[in-house]
Design an enzyme around this catalytic site. Sequence first.
Site, PDB file in Angstrom:
ATOM      1  N   HIS A  26       0.813  -1.214  -0.240  1.00 44.48           N
ATOM      2  CA  HIS A  26      -0.190  -0.089  -0.119  1.00 44.48           C
ATOM      3  C   HIS A  26       0.786   1.406  -0.018  1.00 44.48           C
ATOM      4  O   HIS A  26       2.155   1.285   0.256  1.00 44.48           O
ATOM      5  CB  HIS A  26      -0.741  -0.063   1.208  1.00 44.48           C
ATOM      6  CG  HIS A  26       0.060  -0.020   2.614  1.00 44.48           C
ATOM      7  ND1 HIS A  26       0.448   1.351   2.914  1.00 44.48           N
ATOM      8  CD2 HIS A  26      -0.139  -0.718   3.407  1.00 44.48           C
ATOM      9  CE1 HIS A  26       0.736   1.000   4.131  1.00 44.48           C
ATOM     10  NE2 HIS A  26       0.832  -0.279   4.543  1.00 44.48           N
TER      11      HIS A  26
ATOM     12  N   CYS B 195       3.370  -4.682   6.768  1.00 52.15           N
ATOM     13  CA  CYS B 195       2.857  -4.474   5.312  1.00 52.15           C
ATOM     14  C   CYS B 195       4.459  -3.994   4.579  1.00 52.15           C
ATOM     15  O   CYS B 195       5.299  -3.589   4.909  1.00 52.15           O
ATOM     16  CB  CYS B 195       1.916  -3.352   5.126  1.00 52.15           C
ATOM     17  SG  CYS B 195       0.565  -3.863   6.023  1.00 52.15           S
TER      18      CYS B 195
END
Length: 418
Positions: free
Chosen positions: A323, A341
């Site tokens: 992301h 992440c």
Amino acid sequence: MADRRGIAGLGGITLALVVLVPLAGCTSGGDGTEEVRKVDAAALVHLSATERADPAQPLTVTAEPGSRLTDVTVVGPDGRVVAGRLSEDQRSWQTTGRLKAATSYTVRIAADDGRGGRGETTAGFSTLAAQHLLTAKLGPDSSGSGVYGVGQPLTVQLSEAVKDPQARQEVERALTVVSQPAVTGGWYWVDDRNLHFRPEDYWPTGTTVGLAFEATGSRISEGLYGGDRAALALRIGERVETVVDAAAHQLTLKRDGQVVRTMPVTTGKPGFDTRNGVKVVLGQERKVRMSGETIGIAAGSAESYDLDVEWATRVTWSGEYVHAAPWSVGSQGVENVSHGCTGMSTDNARWFYQNTRVGDLVTVVNSRGKGMEPFGNGFGDWNISWAEWLGHSALGGPVSTTAPVTRAPATGMIAPQL
């Protein structure tokens, strides 16, 4: 659809013997040959079916003393013939194939009275409805574009737990995977209700895939029969493979084997290390709210966070994404500072989002994190060796996805003896 009320919901069985030819004496043909004497075959045979025919029990056709059977065929409403076997003395015939529940059958019989007379007759009977039905929810959900990446496994979620090994074999036999081009694949029982199918290698680019569960009325185990048919179709897109090198702090995307783009990233810092291994894109969200509390970080602590994140491509159910992370651009390509992440600039995240789809592959290497779970947290199916994968199939072997050749069903008829 079968009546779930079982025996209480089904009327009595209907058996109607219909003589196809009238009784006649011996006559002489115009060429001097003697015609066969026709007899009432309905009076020469007996069916075992009662008013409440149990589909778990075989159907038996017997000949009266002195008579013998010459032809017996049992046909379902779909035109398929139920396999059967004739005794050596031709006095009895019994189904060897299984009868389906809540199904009407036609029985065609030819018999010889042992005195030179022959005749034919037809009977009809219906089997009881099943009290318990097994249905299957198939995945992936192809209600959208129906195009997936080369790493997308096929999934089956059963309505009932199936533990018995033989019952699991029946389930696998009822599942059909057909693809063009054909591949070699296999089933893996994740647990008593869930199965996954994957090829030995990734799906070829451009493959069309069909998956079906076809067990309507078929016996799975004692008291459990197949419910409604389920099917889906999908197509495989380009081979898009992403490799995230946690030690080099960079992401490389390949399309059909060619490097398209390499970008600086940051992955999980110590204590939050990103999982190593092959993952499959599960979904994409233009904007998603992320909170540290969802992964066990206490609100207000030094590691807590709660923010909106853009261009998020999900790879685990527990919340691992690729992301946009504009707040860590200075660390991207340099060090790992995320909570697990893979973060990148907003422009790079948008490009990645727009150039990947569900089913694409994301492989993390050189992280200090644990390995990707095979099941339960996404699709870690590709981290299992092929030999181990096949070992979790009830049938214990690979499956070819070649489309079956359509042939006229064997009649199971017995050649009449003149």
